[in-house]
Design a protein around this motif. Sequence first.
Motif, short mmCIF file in Angstrom:
data_model
loop_
_atom_site.label_atom_id
_atom_site.label_comp_id
_atom_site.label_asym_id
_atom_site.label_seq_id
_atom_site.Cartn_x
_atom_site.Cartn_y
_atom_site.Cartn_z
N LEU A 1 -16.53 -19.60 -11.25
CA LEU A 1 -15.07 -19.48 -11.31
C LEU A 1 -14.57 -18.04 -11.22
N PRO A 2 -15.12 -17.11 -12.00
CA PRO A 2 -14.65 -15.72 -11.83
C PRO A 2 -14.87 -15.18 -10.43
N GLN A 3 -16.02 -15.50 -9.80
CA GLN A 3 -16.31 -15.01 -8.45
C GLN A 3 -15.37 -15.64 -7.43
N ILE A 4 -15.04 -16.92 -7.60
CA ILE A 4 -14.09 -17.58 -6.69
C ILE A 4 -12.73 -16.88 -6.78
N GLY A 5 -12.30 -16.57 -7.99
CA GLY A 5 -11.04 -15.85 -8.16
C GLY A 5 -11.05 -14.50 -7.48
N ALA A 6 -12.17 -13.80 -7.60
CA ALA A 6 -12.28 -12.49 -6.96
C ALA A 6 -12.29 -12.60 -5.44
N ASP A 7 -13.03 -13.57 -4.90
CA ASP A 7 -13.13 -13.74 -3.44
C ASP A 7 -11.79 -14.11 -2.82
N PHE A 8 -11.03 -14.96 -3.51
CA PHE A 8 -9.75 -15.41 -2.97
C PHE A 8 -8.56 -14.58 -3.46
N GLY A 9 -8.83 -13.60 -4.33
CA GLY A 9 -7.76 -12.73 -4.83
C GLY A 9 -6.72 -13.48 -5.65
N THR A 10 -7.17 -14.42 -6.49
CA THR A 10 -6.25 -15.22 -7.30
C THR A 10 -6.54 -15.02 -8.78
N VAL B 1 -14.07 -16.69 -20.87
CA VAL B 1 -14.30 -16.09 -22.17
C VAL B 1 -15.69 -15.44 -22.22
N LEU B 2 -16.72 -16.18 -21.80
CA LEU B 2 -18.08 -15.67 -21.93
C LEU B 2 -18.41 -14.60 -20.88
N ILE B 3 -18.00 -14.82 -19.62
CA ILE B 3 -18.37 -13.89 -18.55
C ILE B 3 -17.41 -12.70 -18.49
N ASP B 4 -16.10 -12.98 -18.40
CA ASP B 4 -15.13 -11.89 -18.26
C ASP B 4 -14.89 -11.12 -19.56
N PHE B 5 -14.74 -11.86 -20.68
CA PHE B 5 -14.37 -11.22 -21.95
C PHE B 5 -15.58 -10.71 -22.72
N LEU B 6 -16.64 -11.51 -22.82
CA LEU B 6 -17.79 -11.14 -23.64
C LEU B 6 -18.96 -10.57 -22.84
N GLY C 1 -7.01 -13.59 -22.54
CA GLY C 1 -8.11 -12.65 -22.35
C GLY C 1 -9.14 -12.68 -23.44
N THR C 2 -8.87 -13.43 -24.53
CA THR C 2 -9.83 -13.59 -25.62
C THR C 2 -10.19 -15.07 -25.74
N SER C 3 -10.85 -15.43 -26.85
CA SER C 3 -11.23 -16.83 -27.08
C SER C 3 -10.20 -17.61 -27.87
N LEU C 4 -9.08 -16.97 -28.29
CA LEU C 4 -8.16 -17.60 -29.23
C LEU C 4 -7.50 -18.86 -28.67
#
Length: 406
Positions: A31-40, A237-242, A366-369
């Motif tokens: 999911l994070p990589q898809i967002g980066a590739d498509f600029g979303t 949460v795990l990849i981007d935040f932590l 941006g956090t786990s809350l």
Amino acid sequence: MLALTSVWTTILLAAAVALGPLATDMYLPALPQIGADFGTGTDQVQLTLSLYMLGFALAQLVCGPLADRFGRKPIMIGGFLLFALASVGCAFATNIETLMLCRFLQALGGSAGPVLGRAAIRDIYTPREAARIMAILASIMALAPAIAPTIGGFMVSGLGWASIFVALAGYALIMAVVVAYGIPEPMRAEHRQPLRMCSLLRNYRSIATDISFLGYTLTNALIFSGLFAFLSGSSFVLIDFLGVEPEHFGLFFACIVVGYITGNLTAVRLGSRLMPDQILVRGLTIAVAAGAVMPGFALAEVYSVWAVILPQSLFMIGVGMVLPQTMAGAMANFPHMAGSASALFGFTQMAIAAVAGVLVGHLHDGTSLVMATVIAACAAAALISYLLLVQRHPAVGFESQSVSTH
């Protein structure tokens, strides 16, 4: 062809049902990589999950009645073929909008496995037996999401996220062949329903006004929504935040699945001496207690991987105990239209889960809350639903339900 009550039939049904969860779990690390590739942003990428759930929900309202008319096997095979075609479309998507559309189409086909797998179990077993078999089936199914995110993480790192959808297409084609040649048609001829709009609406009205169905279905949908809230937010949460590496994401996700399997096996073990409702209450209690811990850590600004994973693993023990009992309880009164009952059950489950996913995506801070708060709220709502709609009505529960067999 295998015998309907063969353990191999149960395993193959589990493999068929697992296709739906695989389509979500395997690409979570991407999911994070898809967002980066498509600029979303996070909300747009998360919509590929919620749209999948929406398509999954809507398709079940159609494939359930079709299966009640034509049988389980032909609808399941057709669904797998559509899923495979849409998966290829996902692999070749060049923008987020195309990916969303193909994910929606993928869900239309993928819904056939879970909805008809549940119906097939009800075709074959009595309600109490079905609760035990569904717990066993869920334990087998859980092996797929235990390893899927790990495989998906390595595929993202080595081959790119599109390779995940190619693999899913291949799995769907294999399952179409397996169902066609390995599993007998479980539906009895005398249970076939006419495919007329008036009959369809009458069946759905009869199912939706059954207090037992309503109570168990809402309890299931709400506790499942807590699980889906985690699926929607965990990679961010795990990849981007932590800072967890994508290829390591699946290792932490496996801890969650171990919790789920533990709950399933506990339900199987307790099934010989406790009624399903007693197991269900114990599972809800565990889920509510665990659900309260994670937002507590977040509010105290205790940000670590284990502050997320350990409470969620405990939550999943409760989920593993609750889901099989609520599935069997919701289906118990409808042996003559199990496909339609399973369809309405699945629609409710997926529609409510999609809402939970949208909340996590749009409110993510941006956090786990936010993720933790939604999980806790879903667990509490599931317990309230069960207490109000099942326990307050003495005529509702497994003791009062029909016990017809195949």
